[in-house]
Design an enzyme around this catalytic site. Structure first.
Site, mmCIF file in Angstrom:
data_model
loop_
_atom_site.group_PDB
_atom_site.id
_atom_site.type_symbol
_atom_site.label_atom_id
_atom_site.label_comp_id
_atom_site.label_asym_id
_atom_site.label_seq_id
_atom_site.Cartn_x
_atom_site.Cartn_y
_atom_site.Cartn_z
ATOM 1 C CB SER A 159 -0.887 -0.186 0.859
ATOM 2 O OG SER A 159 -1.605 1.040 1.555
ATOM 3 C CG HIS A 186 -4.068 -0.482 -0.958
ATOM 4 N ND1 HIS A 186 -4.055 -1.021 0.321
ATOM 5 C CD2 HIS A 186 -4.709 -2.148 -0.765
ATOM 6 C CE1 HIS A 186 -4.213 -2.076 1.320
ATOM 7 N NE2 HIS A 186 -5.404 -1.999 0.050
ATOM 8 C CG ASP A 279 -6.460 -5.325 3.037
ATOM 9 O OD1 ASP A 279 -6.558 -6.603 2.613
ATOM 10 O OD2 ASP A 279 -6.019 -4.703 1.821
#
Length: 336
Positions: A159, A186, A279
């Protein structure tokens, strides 16, 4: 949320102010006209979120992002009027820890609330990431007899700071690396193709967007390329899916890792790189419990030590490694 705006264009500043006004909980605490001013203002009053322009005098948004994340880290979203022209700068800033990128809201359209919606959604997601996340259900594994065998796979999630980390990792692998690679980063769908092209050019590895229905294959690095989640299916192919709808980040790293746990029966390694939030941590733990090697990036080499930290906290990683050692470790695993 306390928000700062860094932009040298009065019209862009006004557009951002108008967009933020649709959500009374958001407060603009300061505005800076260049990156150097933003670095100093962040020291004096660190906001929850900075909306950062890229092209500015004195110091651009890329360098300002690097300095702020090193000195007074906070959430940063890149705001740009021309994402295609600025694609390389966007990913450089994300490599230094910027969380996301969004177009500057338009002024003067027939529906100003609709124009503000993409920015407000990004902010809502970041606000959620800064809070607490409920636990996920444990994945139920499928027996080996129910799935078709695939040989070797590296599943990588990243991310904030991910683009630069992925560049370093992929540069460390040879073109004939003997395992399929699937990346879940992401990044909004509109930037995914540009990221694949940038990674391909920057790393020297063949990177492209994953297509619905294709099988991970040796010699190609596949990047999740839509705002839906990507999964491995029972027949070994990849598919995009809107479910589960309650996942804030789309694509979700957890969703992909857990699908690997269910349906990949060859060798696999799960790698969780830099990023804000949690996540990927539960998915990495599921991979470890399935018997796969799992690796989390260490704190010192992470631009944002959120996701790897969450993985370490629940003992999801077999190994915690500096970024520059992950590629050699993958070579060691798959060339024994």
């Amino acid at each position: 949320m306390k928000i700062a705006i860094v932009n040298d264009m009065p019209m862009a500043i006004e557009a951002l102010r108008r967009a933020l006004a649709f959500e009374p909980a958001h407060q603009v605490i300061w505005v800076a006209a260049n990156g150097a001013d933003a670095v100093q203002r962040s020291i004096e009053q660190t906001p929850d979120l900075i909306l950062m322009d890229l092209i500015m005098p004195v110091m651009d948004g890329v360098e300002a992002t690097r300095r702020i994340m090193a000195e007074t880290p906070c959430a940063i979203v890149i705001v740009t009027v021309d994402r295609e022209q600025n694609m390389r700068r966007v990913f450089e800033a994300m490599g230094h820890g910027a969380l996301d990128v969004v177009d500057t809201p338009a002024i003067g359209g027939p529906n100003p609330r609709e124009a503000a919606a993409p920015l407000l959604r990004k902010i809502l997601n970041i606000d959620w990431l800064m809070g607490q996340r409920v636990g996920r259900e444990r994945v139920v594994t499928t027996s080996r007899s129910e799935v078709s065998r695939r040989d070797r796979l590296v599943a990588i999630g990243s991310s904030a700071g991910g683009p630069a980390a992925l560049e370093i990792l992929l540069k460390g692998l040879p073109e004939n690396f003997p395992a399929a690679i699937v990346l879940v980063q992401h990044v909004d769908q509109v930037f995914a193709a540009g990221m694949a092209e940038w990674l391909c050019s920057a790393s020297g590895m063949p990177v492209r967007l994953a297509k619905e229905g294709e099988t991970p294959q040796v010699g190609v690095v596949l990047l999740a390329g839509t705002n839906h989640h990507i999964r491995l299916l029972k027949d070994g192919t990849l598919a995009y899916t809107a479910e589960p709808v309650n996942e804030v980040y789309r694509p979700s790293i957890d969703v992909f890792f857990e699908s690997v746990t269910r349906y990949w029966t060859g060798e696999a390694v799960g790698v969780l790189l830099t990023g804000m939030g949690r996540d990927g941590a539960q998915g990495l733990k599921a991979m470890r419990e399935r018997g796969f090697l799992t690796i989390a990036q260490d704190q010192a080499s992470s631009a944002v030590y959120g996701m790897p930290k969450a993985a370490a906290a629940i003992d999801a990683a077999v190994e915690i490694r500096p970024l520059h050692t992950i590629a050699p470790r993958l070579m060691e695993v798959f060339t024994q």
